[in-house]
Enzyme design. Structure first.
Site, PDB file in Angstrom:
ATOM      1  N   VAL A   1       0.831  -1.198   0.000  1.00 32.53           N
ATOM      2  CA  VAL A   1       0.000   0.000   0.000  1.00 32.53           C
ATOM      3  C   VAL A   1       0.873   1.259   0.000  1.00 32.53           C
ATOM      4  O   VAL A   1       0.706   2.151  -0.833  1.00 32.53           O
ATOM      5  CB  VAL A   1      -0.942  -0.014   1.227  1.00 32.53           C
ATOM      6  CG1 VAL A   1      -1.712   1.290   1.326  1.00 32.53           C
ATOM      7  CG2 VAL A   1      -1.899  -1.187   1.131  1.00 32.53           C
TER       8      VAL A   1
ATOM      9  N   LYS B   1      -7.906 -12.116   6.509  1.00 29.55           N
ATOM     10  CA  LYS B   1      -7.647 -11.313   7.708  1.00 29.55           C
ATOM     11  C   LYS B   1      -8.798 -10.340   7.981  1.00 29.55           C
ATOM     12  O   LYS B   1      -9.281 -10.227   9.109  1.00 29.55           O
ATOM     13  CB  LYS B   1      -6.335 -10.555   7.499  1.00 29.55           C
ATOM     14  CG  LYS B   1      -6.113  -9.371   8.414  1.00 29.55           C
ATOM     15  CD  LYS B   1      -4.804  -8.687   8.118  1.00 29.55           C
ATOM     16  CE  LYS B   1      -4.897  -7.629   7.045  1.00 29.55           C
ATOM     17  NZ  LYS B   1      -5.143  -6.272   7.474  1.00 29.55           N
TER      18      LYS B   1
ATOM     19  N   CYS C   1      -5.405 -10.011   2.563  1.00 30.85           N
ATOM     20  CA  CYS C   1      -6.487  -9.073   2.915  1.00 30.85           C
ATOM     21  C   CYS C   1      -7.785  -9.767   3.314  1.00 30.85           C
ATOM     22  O   CYS C   1      -8.220  -9.654   4.453  1.00 30.85           O
ATOM     23  CB  CYS C   1      -6.744  -8.122   1.756  1.00 30.85           C
ATOM     24  SG  CYS C   1      -5.266  -7.221   1.297  1.00 30.85           S
TER      25      CYS C   1
ATOM     26  N   ARG D   1       1.080 -15.270   0.688  1.00 30.92           N
ATOM     27  CA  ARG D   1       0.431 -15.261   1.997  1.00 30.92           C
ATOM     28  C   ARG D   1      -1.000 -15.813   1.895  1.00 30.92           C
ATOM     29  O   ARG D   1      -1.797 -15.350   1.097  1.00 30.92           O
ATOM     30  CB  ARG D   1       0.420 -13.836   2.574  1.00 30.92           C
ATOM     31  CG  ARG D   1       1.811 -13.405   3.015  1.00 30.92           C
ATOM     32  CD  ARG D   1       1.823 -11.962   3.434  1.00 30.92           C
ATOM     33  NE  ARG D   1       1.588 -11.063   2.307  1.00 30.92           N
ATOM     34  CZ  ARG D   1       1.453  -9.742   2.424  1.00 30.92           C
ATOM     35  NH1 ARG D   1       1.519  -9.179   3.613  1.00 30.92           N
ATOM     36  NH2 ARG D   1       1.265  -8.990   1.351  1.00 30.92           N
TER      37      ARG D   1
HETATM   38  C1  UGA Z   1      -8.557  -7.100  -1.971  1.00 28.61           C
HETATM   39  C2  UGA Z   1      -9.639  -6.148  -2.506  1.00 28.61           C
HETATM   40  O1  UGA Z   1     -10.108  -6.582  -3.768  1.00 28.61           O
HETATM   41  C3  UGA Z   1      -9.095  -4.715  -2.610  1.00 28.61           C
HETATM   42  O2  UGA Z   1     -10.121  -3.834  -3.014  1.00 28.61           O
HETATM   43  C4  UGA Z   1      -8.559  -4.298  -1.236  1.00 28.61           C
HETATM   44  O3  UGA Z   1      -7.996  -2.988  -1.283  1.00 28.61           O
HETATM   45  C5  UGA Z   1      -7.485  -5.287  -0.801  1.00 28.61           C
HETATM   46  O4  UGA Z   1      -8.053  -6.597  -0.739  1.00 28.61           O
HETATM   47  C6  UGA Z   1      -6.974  -4.861   0.544  1.00 28.61           C
HETATM   48  O5  UGA Z   1      -7.749  -4.898   1.505  1.00 28.61           O
HETATM   49  O6  UGA Z   1      -5.839  -4.387   0.657  1.00 28.61           O
HETATM   50  P1  UGA Z   1      -6.492  -8.435  -3.055  1.00 28.61           P
HETATM   51  O7  UGA Z   1      -6.481  -9.228  -1.789  1.00 28.61           O
HETATM   52  O8  UGA Z   1      -5.217  -7.869  -3.550  1.00 28.61           O
HETATM   53  O9  UGA Z   1      -7.521  -7.184  -2.930  1.00 28.61           O
HETATM   54  O10 UGA Z   1      -7.035  -9.385  -4.219  1.00 28.61           O
HETATM   55  P2  UGA Z   1      -8.446  -9.729  -4.885  1.00 28.61           P
HETATM   56  O11 UGA Z   1      -8.322  -9.505  -6.334  1.00 28.61           O
HETATM   57  O12 UGA Z   1      -9.544  -9.060  -4.198  1.00 28.61           O
HETATM   58  O13 UGA Z   1      -8.523 -11.305  -4.629  1.00 28.61           O
HETATM   59  C7  UGA Z   1      -8.626 -11.859  -3.324  1.00 28.61           C
HETATM   60  C8  UGA Z   1      -8.820 -13.354  -3.383  1.00 28.61           C
HETATM   61  O14 UGA Z   1     -10.114 -13.662  -3.894  1.00 28.61           O
HETATM   62  C9  UGA Z   1      -7.828 -14.094  -4.310  1.00 28.61           C
HETATM   63  O15 UGA Z   1      -7.410 -15.277  -3.671  1.00 28.61           O
HETATM   64  C10 UGA Z   1      -8.653 -14.399  -5.550  1.00 28.61           C
HETATM   65  O16 UGA Z   1      -8.204 -15.528  -6.247  1.00 28.61           O
HETATM   66  C11 UGA Z   1     -10.011 -14.634  -4.934  1.00 28.61           C
HETATM   67  N1  UGA Z   1     -11.137 -14.443  -5.889  1.00 28.61           N
HETATM   68  C12 UGA Z   1     -11.383 -13.212  -6.413  1.00 28.61           C
HETATM   69  C13 UGA Z   1     -11.959 -15.517  -6.203  1.00 28.61           C
HETATM   70  O17 UGA Z   1     -11.749 -16.659  -5.730  1.00 28.61           O
HETATM   71  N2  UGA Z   1     -13.009 -15.325  -7.067  1.00 28.61           N
HETATM   72  C14 UGA Z   1     -13.269 -14.105  -7.611  1.00 28.61           C
HETATM   73  O18 UGA Z   1     -14.258 -13.997  -8.379  1.00 28.61           O
HETATM   74  C15 UGA Z   1     -12.441 -13.017  -7.289  1.00 28.61           C
END
Ligand code: UGA
Length: 439
Positions: free
Chosen positions: A12, A264, A261, A328
């Site tokens: 971030v 947690k 994210c 992670r």
């Molecule tokens: C997430 C949020 O999307 C951000 O908006 C937020 O700022 C961030 O957390 C944070 O709190 O800092 P991030 O963890 O980087 O972002 O990744 P995502 O793209 O949201 O994916 C999270 C998890 O969900 C991954 O394991 C991904 O594979 C999974 N996922 C995502 C699914 O299994 N299905 C989906 O349709 C979308």
């Protein structure tokens, strides 16, 4: 132009600092990890994030971005000081606020004039009040201060784009004084800016992540119904997603959400709401569905291979999602670790995460490419949907595999095509595989 300091150079802090500099602000990034600061000062980038390296280089060269391990240097430079330090989980699911509290004290101790202190770390609601009290207590020069909450919404893997073109900017304030300066920071990003009280801004962040995780768990639960009924999850979420009130994003069924994210933040939010007197049962179910996805996938592997002991399994994709090297709480770990425990041999390939994966999975073989990971295996498991896996030469893949059985945890391929090519292909919430097992 606003003079900004950002304390914490993780995902971030570093991305935010580089993007603020890119639009013309004068930015100092502060970290107490001297090694990391020296690495950044030498032109190194400690994380893989598309576009970040060029952005940092360009802005350092232009004199708009620099790094320091001295918080006093950062505080002296800035009109606005951002806190962007980790808020890791404690074993009971609550949030460890040690770093935020320490940085608040350090900023307070270094202040010699009015500052705006902005919390960007993801924190429990009411943290702003705590930060303000802490700064007041340690503010030996009795300077004026405004504490602001400005949650971040960037996703790893597309963090630069998310920051440069945000859907919205949320600014939580206790009064009007800091608003104009915050708007000046974000004005170049041309996004809607909403100004709220501090508690609402803090809640927005947890509410968003929880809702997105809920969408994922909803799709995962539907995938179970699809398997039981013979429906196809891809068609179901397509049909749902075209309804503008629902939207297609975050409805991809798979191995569940992971990363630093969602897991947690969802358990933190459950914990916070419990403290506030509400049992957020809906979110406990979101977590439970997420855990079940890995179990159900492992069951497919067992149902197909029967015994995994002494078998060799290939794995494509280790990172918690594509376009990152972050391991992670990667869903791949929930698949690989139990298989290793049972005596399977694992060969894996990931385009970016293999160095970091070695820390988490020291006992697997790391391969040069996808075909090497698939060579002579009893089955191939897809854990992360990297684009390059979508375009593999499937004939070649079949030929190198000892037994052409694929367990696709991310629904990368068309089941019919895989069937026609002669694979035993099992995926999530989709039609029957040739062997008659649910795919
Ligand atoms: C997430 C949020 O999307 C951000 O908006 C937020 O700022 C961030 O957390 C944070 O709190 O800092 P991030 O963890 O980087 O972002 O990744 P995502 O793209 O949201 O994916 C999270 C998890 O969900 C991954 O394991 C991904 O594979 C999974 N996922 C995502 C699914 O299994 N299905 C989906 O349709 C979308």
């Amino acid at each position: 132009m606003v003079k900004i300091s950002i304390v914490g150079t993780g995902y971030v802090g570093l991305v935010t600092g580089a993007c603020f500099a890119e639009v013309g602000h004068q930015v100092v990034c502060v970290d107490n990890d001297q090694k990391k600061v020296a690495f950044l000062q030498g032109g190194g980038i400690p994380i893989y994030e598309p576009g970040l390296e060029e952005l940092v280089k360009r802005n350092v060269t232009a004199g708009r971005l620099r790094f320091t391990d001295q918080i006093a240097d950062g505080v002296a430079h800035a009109e606005v000081v951002f806190i962007a330090v980790p808020t890791p989980p404690k074993s009971d699911g609550s949030v460890d606020m040690t770093y935020v509290e320490r940085v608040a004290r350090e900023i307070a101790g270094a202040m010699t004039e009015y500052k705006i202190v902005v919390d960007k770390s993801t924190v429990p609601v009411k943290t702003g009040e705590r930060v303000a009290q802490t700064i007041k207590r340690y503010n030996k020069n009795k300077c004026e201060v405004d504490v602001v909450s400005n949650p971040e919404f960037l996703r790893e893997g597309c963090a630069v784009a998310d920051l440069m073109q945000p859907d919205r900017v949320v600014i939580g304030v206790g009064g009007d004084r800091p608003v104009a300066k915050l708007k000046a920071i974000y004005e170049p990003f041309h996004a809607p800016i909403i100004v709220t009280d501090i508690n609402s801004a803090e809640l927005i962040k947890h509410a968003c992540n929880s809702f997105l995780a809920l969408k994922i768990s909803y799709a995962n639960a539907l995938s179970v119904i699809c398997e039981a009924s013979g429906a196809n999850i891809a068609d179901v979420v397509h049909g749902m997603g075209l309804d503008k009130r629902i939207g297609r994003a975050f409805l991809n069924a798979g191995l569940g959400y992971g990363g630093s994210c969602f897991p947690k933040d969802i358990s933190a939010f459950i914990h916070i709401t419990q403290e506030l007197g509400y049992d957020f049962r809906l979110l406990r179910e979101v977590e439970s569905i997420n855990r079940d996805q890995a179990e159900r996938f492992l069951k497919k592997i067992h149902d197909t291979l029967w015994i995994v002991k002494d078998k060799t399994l290939g794995v494509l994709g280790l990172a918690f999602k594509p376009n990152t090297d972050d391991m992670r709480l990667a869903p791949s770990l929930n698949i690989i670790r139990p298989l290793l425990k049972e005596g399977a041999k694992i060969k894996a390939f990931d385009p970016q995460a293999m160095e970091k994966a070695k820390e988490f999975l020291p006992d697997i073989e790391y391969c040069q490419d996808a075909y090497e990971a698939a060579r002579n295996v009893d089955g191939l498991i897809i854990c992360t949907e990297w684009d390059e896996f979508r375009t593999l030469d499937l004939e070649k893949l079949k030929n190198v595999m000892g037994h052409p059985t694929i367990f696709d945890g991310r629904n990368l391929y068309d089941p019919k095509l895989m069937n026609d090519l002669g694979f035993t292909y099992l995926s999530i919430g989709r039609r029957l595989s040739p062997a008659g097992q649910s795919g």
